[in-house]
Design a protein around this motif. Sequence first.
Motif: not given
Length: 102
Positions: A33-39, A41-60, A97-99
């Motif tokens: 449950e904790a992993l899916l919640a964190e996942l 959260q990362v997906e929400a950030q990926l949908k709303s951000r397009r900055d230099k940290d995006r590659a790190a977020q995708i890897a995360r 969630p899908p990759p």
Amino acid sequence: MAFQDRSNALQALEAEFHTERASSLRKLELKMEALLAELAQVEAQLKSRRDKDRAAQIARHQSLRKDAEYQRWCFIVQREACGFFLHDDVDRYYPLPPPWRE
């Protein structure tokens, strides 16, 4: 040792095994449950951000998804050890969630 004493000892041991299996199942469930919640959260950030940290977020996201996939497998194995052989509920309540695709 009398038969009744052995029978009681075996019943107590079996009850302890059931308790340990259920406890292990719950720990795996909480971790998943904790992993899916964190996942999520990362997906929400990926949908709303397009900055230099995006590659790190995708890897995360990829790393978390891999961990969640493994925890889900462990959870299913433990469910089977507890006697639950149908896993439709796991698919319904803990969807993976899908990759992430760019």
